[in-house]
Design an enzyme around this catalytic site. Structure first.
Site, PDB file in Angstrom:
ATOM      1  CG  ASP A 416       2.852 -48.179  59.093  1.00 52.83           C
ATOM      2  OD1 ASP A 416       1.668 -48.601  58.309  1.00 52.83           O
ATOM      3  OD2 ASP A 416       3.482 -47.356  58.831  1.00 52.83           O
ATOM      4  CG  PHE A 498       5.677 -55.693  42.880  1.00 51.11           C
ATOM      5  CD1 PHE A 498       5.306 -56.877  43.054  1.00 51.11           C
ATOM      6  CD2 PHE A 498       5.118 -54.434  43.804  1.00 51.11           C
ATOM      7  CE1 PHE A 498       4.602 -56.861  44.370  1.00 51.11           C
ATOM      8  CE2 PHE A 498       4.113 -54.688  45.114  1.00 51.11           C
ATOM      9  CZ  PHE A 498       4.180 -56.189  44.986  1.00 51.11           C
ATOM     10  CB  THR A 552       8.112 -65.665  52.254  1.00 49.40           C
ATOM     11  OG1 THR A 552       6.651 -65.332  52.337  1.00 49.40           O
ATOM     12  CG2 THR A 552       8.195 -66.500  53.135  1.00 49.40           C
ATOM     13  N   GLY A 632      -0.078 -52.679  54.715  1.00 49.85           N
ATOM     14  CA  GLY A 632      -1.042 -52.571  53.715  1.00 49.85           C
ATOM     15  C   GLY A 632      -0.162 -54.142  53.969  1.00 49.85           C
ATOM     16  CG  ASN A 742       1.923 -45.606  53.521  1.00 51.39           C
ATOM     17  OD1 ASN A 742       2.510 -44.541  54.193  1.00 51.39           O
ATOM     18  ND2 ASN A 742       1.670 -46.978  53.202  1.00 51.39           N
TER      19      ASN A 742
END
Length: 1012
Positions: A416, A498, A552, A632, A742
């Site tokens: 990950d 979000f 960003t 991810g 996850n």
């Protein structure tokens, strides 16, 4: 409620539809003809299907209407709210453990052999010679499993016995977590775990909202804001929840933890109150309340909660070494059968030859040693203990003791990114306002600029450092303090959270002083570039920041008039009440606002690398391990971390796989990639899906040739899918490492799962086979412990097989000299003692052996490459051991018969003594690095044997004139006995010592060149 009725009607229609095929079957031909024409097959499958359905009756999950505080009104029976991590129950424990043991050929074989001893015609020696070792192995296994199971049971019981306050008409009562039902009103205090999935009705916070921690559910560390249903939050007192007539309609249980659709209806008010419920009104099980006290109504329990539905059942992992040894055991079994057949053939098939055949099978049964499993299991436990006691990797925990050797055989490492390679600590680094860019050194110039950015901790900390402080924030308003000391108040009208689909979040605020309404939005550059007005710098600057390894965020705003806002609000509320396609309708309304927004700024945040990530990755690459990064995160950040962490070395090209959506595009892009050589691949999850759908084999083949692969925008299930693909296509061993919830499915799917205890909670480390505290520890775990575990187990396994082969060779020689009689050479205790007390300690001391010092193994990771080829245990090395055993067994037996012509009855004593000495010398020959415990073990075993000579009169002594008994202790102490035993032992071992010396001189192994 006409809608509900119609849905039920639908279900009835469907059930009618299901009965149709059955009705047709009943009219088919009957009788004998039907039974012969496949009817018996049909009956068998029907019976087995029926049994399976009875055993695991899976209920259809349905939407539900839940009345507040009235569990008795539920029409359906819902699962019990109990956590269950146990593998077995009281009835399945013994059968389950025995099945796991006897599915290995080795153990099954020994069970059959031991059972045969109850047949008088086949009885050879004493029952305990067969049942004692088997019983010991099973006892050790059952006890170990029982302890593990009991620990799981205690953990579950602790969770299920946690007490919660339940609200009833008569007031509060204490109730166990496992007794909570759908419809109960449950009170959860601050820092308490939420016991089941609930809809949030009330909170002690004045704002009508609370924060919860979800790190154990989704692996994310930021707190989530949850909002209470306004109708119940407005009620004057807690008890009023029982004076209203209200219900919650909830969709059927689903896997997705980020979405929920439901409605809240209060029937006794005029007009009836309808409120839409979304994910922000839910409290999922396994999350923790971070602020205030909350009251919720339970909608899903037990197996239907989101957290349980997202947990996959861990598989029982079996190491490659165990599978290889299982293959060798089968080869030994074939040799055993062949040897027995040869013996019976040489006998001339006289008398009841099949009985003799079975007796020979039993006589030579020591070819397959039962002690193999015991020694290996004890060895595994010893390696686990050594790993946990290693001061260089403190805090490492071995959770699966059955696969330490896997650490020495890995070819693919899937890692990950966030929290594993990086620290998951964001630092605000860059601000770009279109005409001017500010770095960390020029921040003091920005105090004149005010930025409205809500949520990111890094940004809030930074704005405080430049003089703009967030003073207060609740559900409806926020206050900011300017460098001049003025307080600015904004009323919050709407918040758009979000989501991973929209990749952005927004807020609508009204300025208290001027009454202006402004819509602010921030999000990923991919999502925002189409929303903001045309500009010429955004794309270029995003690229620049991504190349520096910064994450960003684009910030934009739009001013709204009062009429525009009112129109938006009515459409938005209407969309939120719809039950079908709610998310799509809501998104469509919000998108009507997201047009031609004014670009404010671009921010860059850095996620710093973990300590020593670069040298660790370099070491793993030199060890021949291919590293795949599955994250991810977005493509630019992932690429940039891959470069900064040296996952992709400096001189390597990177091929970024273009987004593909169709078969044709995938074909072209794969062809373009095929032409590249020695370059790293970066691919997004969506493109990967398309490639795997049409060109699975070709894609995996190409990707496996890359020095490094980066998959970005990967879902947890995709991560696990990639692991399984590699296992299936390459047949090589995989290792997955991660730190969040996850990553759990990927860790459980890999041959070897490693979890890091990180900021994202302990979920990954609890699900893993090995848990470490820092990524850099993986180097030592694989190079040192992986190497040692594999090498030691390979040596130990082969040596135990040699120990069985040598005694079987002696039995064969003995039988053939005595006219192929199926009579045992050594009686009862000698056989048990041989495999245990006389040779056990020195043989087991091989688990302390090491061919290379740890410092050397870390300095030259290239040594690890040899291990992945599996040369320490192969048919070639096994064959060498077989030849050694045949040579030594032959020498020992023929030597004893030749030298003892005059005192023939001493053959057993002589050959057995020489055999024990040979075994002890062979252990010494196998050892590469001596440890003081090894020396102790050698002398201890020799001492045990010499001492037992005096006591075991039953086997060594007068009174037994069967084949081979000793005369008396006086004979053993004679010089003749000693020199003859020594001569036989020297002949059996000296040639091997000479061969080993010559091999080391003329063809030394790679590691010996380093140590000299």
């Amino acid at each position: 409620m006409p809608l509900m009725m119609s849905e039920e009607g639908f279900e009835n229609d469907e059930s009618d539809y299901h009965t149709l095929p059955r009705a047709r079957i009943s009219q088919r031909r009957r009788g004998l003809e039907w039974f012969i024409c496949g009817g018996w097959k049909f009956l068998c499958t029907s019976c087995s299907d029926w049994l399976i359905n009875i055993c695991r009756r899976k209920k259809d999950l349905k939407a539900r209407t839940v009345w507040l505080g009235c569990p008795e009104k539920c029409e359906e029976k819902y699962p019990k709210n109990a956590i269950k991590n146990q593998k077995y129950n009281i009835f399945t424990f013994i059968p389950g453990v025995l099945y796991e043991q006897f599915k290995f050929f080795l153990n099954l074989y020994f069970l059959v052999v031991s059972c045969s001893q109850f047949v008088p015609a086949l009885k050879i020696g004493y029952l305990y010679t067969y049942w004692a070792p088997l019983g010991f192995v099973l006892t050790v296994t059952v006890v170990r499993e029982a302890v593990d199971e009991f620990r799981r049971y205690k953990r579950d019981k602790e969770m299920n016995s946690q007490l919660y306050s339940k609200l009833t008409v008569r007031g509060k009562v204490q109730v166990k977590s496992s007794d909570i039902q759908v419809g109960d009103l449950i009170i959860v205090e601050k820092n308490q775990r939420i016991p089941s999935d609930m809809v949030f009705l009330r909170t002690s916070e004045k704002t009508g909202s609370c924060f919860i921690r979800t790190d154990q559910l989704d692996g994310e560390t930021d707190w989530k804001l949850k909002v209470a249903v306004s109708c119940t939050q407005r009620l004057p007192a807690l008890g009023d929840l029982f004076s209203i007539n209200a219900y919650v309609y909830a969709q059927k249980p689903q896997l997705d933890i980020h979405s929920f659709e439901g409605t809240f209806t209060r029937e006794d008010s005029d007009p009836a109150v309808h409120e839409s419920l979304s994910i922000e009104n839910t409290l999922w099980a396994s999350t923790v309340v971070a602020s205030g006290t909350v009251i919720g109504v339970v909608i899903y329990t037990g197996k239907e909660t989101r957290s349980v539905m997202n947990t996959s059942n861990p598989k029982n992992k079996v190491g490659l070494l165990d599978l290889e040894l299982n293959q060798l055991t089968k080869a030994l079994f074939l040799a055993l059968v062949a040897l027995s057949v040869v013996m019976v053939t040489l006998q001339g098939f006289v008398g009841p030859w099949y009985r003799n055949l079975f007796r020979f099978l039993l006589l030579f049964s020591y070819i397959i040693p039962i002690s193999l499993r015991v020694n290996l299991d004890m060895g595994k436990a010893a390696y686990g203990w050594m790993i946990m006691k290693d001061d260089n990797i403190p805090g490492t925990v071995v959770r699966t003791s059955t696969i330490p050797e896997e650490l020495g055989r890995l070819v693919y490492l899937l890692t990950d990114k966030t929290g594993t390679l990086t620290q998951n600590e964001m630092i605000f680094k860059r601000l770009h306002l279109g005409t001017v860019s500010y770095g960390t050194d020029t921040m003091d110039e920005i105090q004149s600029h005010i930025i409205n950015s809500y949520s990111q901790v890094a940004l809030v900390q930074w704005t405080e450092s430049v003089g703009l402080t967030l003073v207060n924030r609740d559900l409806t308003s926020m206050q900011l303090k300017t460098p001049g000391g003025h307080i600015l108040t904004y009323y919050i009208l709407q918040i758009f959270p979000f989501t991973s689909e929209s990749k952005r979040m927004g807020i609508i605020v009204r300025d208290e002083s001027s009454g202006e309404i402004t819509f602010y939005m921030k999000g990923a550059d991919v999502a925002m570039s189409t929303i903001v007005q045309y500009n010429d710098w955004l794309e270029e600057e995003c690229g620049n920041m991504a190349r520096e390894g910064l994450r960003t965020l684009v910030v934009a705003k739009k001013s709204l008039t009062e009429e525009q806002y009112q129109d938006f609000e009515s459409r938005y509320n209407q969309a939120k009440l719809s039950i079908h396609d709610r998310n799509l309708k809501v998104a469509a309304v919000v998108e009507s606002l997201e047009r031609e927004m004014e670009l404010l700024c671009l921010t860059g945040v850095e996620d710093q690398l973990q300590a020593d990530v670069r040298p660790t990755l370099e070491m793993l690459r030199n060890a021949g391990i291919k590293i795949w990064m599955l994250t991810g995160d977005k493509l630019e950040t992932a690429t940039c971390i891959a470069k900064s962490s040296h996952l992709v070395s400096r001189n390597q090209d990177i091929h970024i796989f273009r987004p593909v959506a169709t078969r044709g595009e995938a074909h072209l892009e794969l062809n373009a990639f095929r032409r590249k050589h020695d370059c790293a691949l970066v691919i997004s999850g969506d493109s990967l899906e398309v490639c795997l759908k049409y060109y699975e084999h070709e894609f995996v083949e190409l990707a496996c040739q890359c020095p490094a692969v980066v998959c970005c925008r990967c879902s947890p299930t995709q991560k696990a899918h990639i692991v399984k693909l590699l296992q299936h296509h390459t047949g090589k061993r995989t290792c997955a490492i991660g730190d969040g919830g996850n990553d759990v499915s990927m860790i459980q799917a890999a041959d070897c799962g490693i979890g890091i205890e990180g900021k994202e909670g302990k979920q990954a480390s609890l699900a893993a086979d090995f848990s470490i505290t820092q990524f850099k520890h993986i180097g030592r775990l694989l190079m040192v412990h992986g190497r040692n575990s594999y090498k030691r187990s390979a040596a130990l396994g082969q040596f135990v097989m040699h120990r069985g082969l040598i005694i079987s060779t002696m039995q064969a020689v003995f039988s053939s000299v005595f006219y192929f009689a199926s009579v045992p050479l050594y009686q009862g205790f000698l056989m048990v003692g041989y495999a245990t007390i006389y040779t056990m300690f020195p043989v087991f001391s091989l688990v302390l052996d090491q061919d290379v010092k740890p410092e050397m193994a870390l300095l030259y990771p290239e040594l690890y490459k040899d291990l992945t080829k599996g040369r320490s245990l192969s048919f070639k090395t096994f064959l060498i051991w077989v030849l050694i055993s045949i040579y030594q067994g032959g020498i020992l037996m023929y030597g004893a018969l030749l030298l003892f012509e005059s005192e023939f009855v001493h053959v057993v004593a002589i050959s057995f003594t020489a055999l024990i000495l040979t075994e002890l010398l062979m252990v010494a020959l196998t050892i590469r690095t001596w440890h003081w415990l090894m020396v102790v073990a050698e002398f201890l075993s020799l001492g045990c044997y010499v001492a037992s000579l005096a006591f075991l009169n039953e086997y060594f002594g007068i009174g037994r004139v069967s084949f081979g008994a000793f005369l008396d202790v006086a004979f053993i102490t004679t010089v003749t006995f000693l020199w003859k035993v020594s001569a036989i032992t020297v002949v059996s071992c000296l040639p091997l010592y000479i061969l080993k010396y010559l091999k080391r001189k003329f063809s030394p192994p790679s590691y010996s060149k380093l140590t000299s």
